[in-house]
Design a protein around this motif. Structure first.
Motif, PDB file in Angstrom:
ATOM      1  N   HIS A 179      -2.248   0.627   0.338  1.00 12.46           N
ATOM      2  CA  HIS A 179      -1.707   1.835   1.434  1.00 12.46           C
ATOM      3  C   HIS A 179      -1.191   0.507   2.280  1.00 12.46           C
TER       4      HIS A 179
ATOM      5  N   GLY B  30       3.060   4.216 -10.598  1.00 16.30           N
ATOM      6  CA  GLY B  30       3.604   4.973  -9.560  1.00 16.30           C
ATOM      7  C   GLY B  30       2.889   5.051  -8.421  1.00 16.30           C
ATOM      8  N   TYR B  31       3.796   5.604  -7.377  1.00 15.86           N
ATOM      9  CA  TYR B  31       3.448   5.341  -5.957  1.00 15.86           C
ATOM     10  C   TYR B  31       4.299   6.367  -5.047  1.00 15.86           C
ATOM     11  N   ARG B  32       3.816   6.420  -3.910  1.00 10.09           N
ATOM     12  CA  ARG B  32       4.598   7.329  -3.027  1.00 10.09           C
ATOM     13  C   ARG B  32       4.794   6.546  -1.657  1.00 10.09           C
TER      14      ARG B  32
ATOM     15  N   GLN C  72       6.752   7.500   2.016  1.00  6.91           N
ATOM     16  CA  GLN C  72       6.497   8.721   3.206  1.00  6.91           C
ATOM     17  C   GLN C  72       6.911   8.269   4.534  1.00  6.91           C
TER      18      GLN C  72
ATOM     19  N   GLY D 295      -0.408   3.856  -3.454  1.00  4.53           N
ATOM     20  CA  GLY D 295      -0.708   3.779  -4.892  1.00  4.53           C
ATOM     21  C   GLY D 295      -1.856   3.374  -5.283  1.00  4.53           C
TER      22      GLY D 295
ATOM     23  N   LEU E 223      -2.008  10.446  -6.811  1.00  6.62           N
ATOM     24  CA  LEU E 223      -2.112  11.146  -5.613  1.00  6.62           C
ATOM     25  C   LEU E 223      -1.599  12.759  -5.716  1.00  6.62           C
TER      26      LEU E 223
ATOM     27  N   ALA F 151      -0.520  16.464  -4.785  1.00  7.21           N
ATOM     28  CA  ALA F 151       0.877  16.894  -4.221  1.00  7.21           C
ATOM     29  C   ALA F 151       0.929  17.130  -2.725  1.00  7.21           C
TER      30      ALA F 151
END
Ligand code: 5GP
Length: 110
Positions: A37, A80-82, A84, A104, A108, A110
């Motif tokens: 993170h 994969g990762y997010r 934001q 990631g 994660l 939703a």
């Protein structure tokens, strides 16, 4: 208005910095929501996404590409990762200096 992130940029308070260039700084979130993170912040203070303007377009793109580069470096890009960005209270923004969260290292929710 000055924020805690200005103090991280100026090294007044410590952070676990993972990347820096002329435009951005990236460091580990102090309260991680995922095994990886990172926060990617511009060195220039822009309070919220609402305060960004066309002059910031390249900078915002650079923040996104930095997030992708750091995801690769952290080894989470393939799984994969997010990425934001929160804006204002309803968006969950707490620090009023824009930043991307790159998270990631696990699936994660939703
Ligand atoms: P926001 O909710 O504004 O999108 O996210 C702010 C993030 O900054 C939070 O995830 C929070 O854990 C992180 N944060 C707040 N203060 C500090 C700090 O002093 N050091 C670091 N590394 N992260 C911080």
């Amino acid at each position: 208005m000055s924020t805690i992130f200005d103090k991280i940029i100026s090294r007044e308070i410590p952070a676990d910095i993972v990347y820096e260039d002329e435009q951005v700084l990236a460091f580990k979130d102090i309260s991680p929501k995922a095994p990886v993170h990172y926060l990617i912040i511009p060195k220039q203070p822009i309070a919220t996404l609402n305060d960004a303007n066309p002059e910031h377009q390249a900078l915002l793109g650079h923040m996104m590409l930095t997030a992708a580069k750091l995801a690769k470096q952290a080894g989470v890009a393939e799984d994969g990762y997010r990425v934001q960005m929160n804006c204002n209270p309803d968006g969950g923004q707490v620090v009023y200096h824009i930043h991307l969260h790159m998270m990631g290292g696990k699936a994660l929710s939703a």
